[in-house]
Write an enzyme that holds these catalytic residues in place. Structure first.
Site, PDB file in Angstrom:
ATOM      1  CB  CYS A 120      -0.980  -0.004   1.161  1.00 38.03           C
ATOM      2  SG  CYS A 120      -0.251   0.129   2.787  1.00 38.03           S
ATOM      3  CB  SER A 121       0.390   4.822   0.540  1.00 42.25           C
ATOM      4  OG  SER A 121      -0.021   4.792   1.880  1.00 42.25           O
TER       5      SER A 121
END
Lengths: 102, 433
Positions: free
Chosen positions: A8-9
């Site tokens: 994810c980020s």
């Protein structure tokens, strides 16, 4: 050994899922290595993984990851938003195993 | 409504895709990420060096000594952060082109230093630290892009020196980089010489006055900030990571503003900018995550009757304390949920306005420019960012505001879940667990 990579980020929210997925894998008795990374590290780590699952908030990166995934020969998919929100380790693990079988 | 949402998503997805797969924006974002640990290290020591009340405790003289002893930590990192960003961008962009990334990074740095004034007052052979920090940020970014492109161009032309077999690989590699680097840096040297004949004197001054100063003054204003915050919220509403998309454009501006604040703060002057990286990070995102969902979690605990709400509250709370809120965003859910669209969009804008006005009035000092890791819990986060307890109080107050905006909507949602759980009894309870 099934090697499952999540991205994810920053690798924060997916790491919540990692804990739950490990629990689910233990219960199922499946031998798994599961880890989460930030998106910029994902292409490198894909070489050591059997499957890549992307957090739904990063689904716009799928195309980019697919290119690398093809080179390494692993499947890529976006995690279902509901399972992600409920941190449903079991559902995501099953999805990962299913993807690898294909 | 759902057709309308489909249309909107079809517009937003390609934007997110384009912004995220643009090689310049990606290398810009990853370049900042390379600099981030160093920036946070420097920030920690600025906070320690400026602990409130310490001067009264140990006396002014000892305090000055203490501050100057710790000063090198931030001077060596935060104050010259443009250099790390430049190396990061040069590295990442060259890596994207599958070139020798390390050379891409150091060549970008050298190109930037060639364009930088190497004189302070009458003293030659020195570079002002400010030119390597906030002031040099934009020139650094452009230089890194240009230098990585030129380096690639000359490498692909294959004008390289080929070493005979048997020469160690490290040696031949440094020679193969020689010609592309020489050509690239020569071009920057020529640019420097050309600019020395203009009224701007040097390239840094030119970029700063023509591009950076206007852009940052626009970015530090309230209207631009509201637009940025709204965009972040809209992207998230469609389940797309809003910050990562918007920040790829705004970070250079917000970081420059933060670094300018920091320079003023360390010099003991009033900080010039209210809006900067930490305004967004602490007072908008840093209250439970995007959309300030810490207030939503509190609301769930205060008014939630339904199993579904309580479960999601329990799931979301531990992560929410550290500003990770994907469980709430995807679990409540917030994404694609027309019922919560109003508080989701309105609350952050209201908080941005309140925070701006309160800081403008002097009631709470603006963020000093130290970079607080975004996972720092609320209240502590605001206090560190502003170096004052008022910052923490403002966050607590803002949480209350967000809660009030959300309250009626949470209530409706909870009632809906509660009724449906009552109707189909135990069955649905198991499913929602």
């Amino acid at each position: 050994m099934n090697r499952i990579l999540l991205a994810c980020s920053a690798g924060m929210s997916t790491s919540l899922l990692v804990t739950k997925m490990k629990e689910a894998a233990n219960e199922k008795g499946v031998d798994c290595e599961i880890w989460a990374v930030a998106q910029d590290k994902a292409p490198k780590d894909m070489e050591e993984a059997d499957v890549l699952l992307i957090g739904p908030q990063m689904k716009f990166m799928k195309k980019k990851f697919e290119k690398t995934a093809q080179e390494v020969g692993i499947p890529v998919d976006v995690i279902d938003p509901m399972s992600y929100g409920r941190v449903d380790g079991k559902a995501v693990l099953e999805k990962a195993l299913e993807l690898m079988e294909r | 409504m759902s057709r309308f949402m489909d249309v909107l998503e079809n517009i937003l997805m390609p934007i997110a895709d384009k912004l995220n797969n643009n090689r310049y924006l990606t290398s810009l974002r990853d370049g900042f990420m390379i600099a981030l640990p160093l920036i946070i290290f420097g920030s920690i020591f600025v906070v320690i060096a400026n602990l409130p009340f310490l001067d009264k405790l140990i006396g002014a003289e000892a305090y000055a000594e203490y501050q100057s002893a710790l000063g090198a930590a931030s001077a060596g990192t935060l104050s010259i952060m443009a250099t790390f960003v430049i190396v990061g961008i040069g590295y990442k962009l060259t890596e994207y082109y599958k070139g020798e990334a390390v050379y891409g990074g150091v060549t970008a740095l050298a190109a930037f230093l060639i364009l930088t004034p190497q004189i302070v007052g009458d003293v030659t052979g020195v570079i002002a630290a400010e030119n390597l920090g906030a002031k040099g940020m934009f020139l650094g970014i452009f230089t890194a892009f240009a230098s990585a492109e030129l380096y690639r161009f000359f490498t692909e032309k294959n004008w390289t020196i080929k070493m005979p077999q048997g020469v160690p690989e490290a040696v031949s590699r440094s020679f193969s980089a020689l010609i592309p680097i020489t050509f690239t840096l020569t071009i920057f040297l020529i640019i420097r010489i050309i600019f020395s004949y203009t009224t701007f004197g040097d390239v840094q001054n030119f970029i700063y006055t023509v591009v950076q100063a206007p852009l940052t003054s626009l970015g530090s204003g309230l209207p631009a900030t509201i637009v940025a915050v709204l965009l972040i919220q809209i992207f998230w509403f469609f389940g797309l990571h809003g910050q990562i998309i918007v920040n790829s454009v705004m970070d250079p501006i917000w970081y420059s503003l933060a670094t300018e604040n920091l320079a003023a703060f360390k010099a003991g002057e009033a900080v010039p900018h209210i809006v900067n990286k930490q305004f967004i990070e602490s007072f908008i995102v840093g209250m439970g995550g995007s959309g300030m969902t810490l207030a939503v979690i509190l609301g769930i605990f205060l008014i939630g009757r339904s199993r579904q709400m309580k479960d999601i509250g329990k799931l979301g709370a531990p992560a929410g304390i550290f500003n990770v809120n994907e469980p709430i965003i995807f679990g409540l859910p917030i994404i694609m949920n027309p019922l919560v669209l109003i508080p989701w969009l309105v609350a952050p804008v209201v908080v941005a306005i309140i925070t701006y006005l309160v800081m403008a009035s002097g009631l709470v000092p603006p963020p000093t420019g130290v970079i607080v890791p975004w996972t720092t819990p609320t209240i502590l986060n605001g206090a560190i960012a502003t170096n004052s307890w008022q910052g923490g109080v403002l966050q607590a107050f803002n949480i209350g505001v967000v809660f009030l905006i959300w309250w009626p909507f949470l209530k409706i949602m909870d009632n809906q879940y509660y009724e449906s759980e009552k109707n189909d009894n135990g069955e649905s309870n198991d499913k929602s667990a």
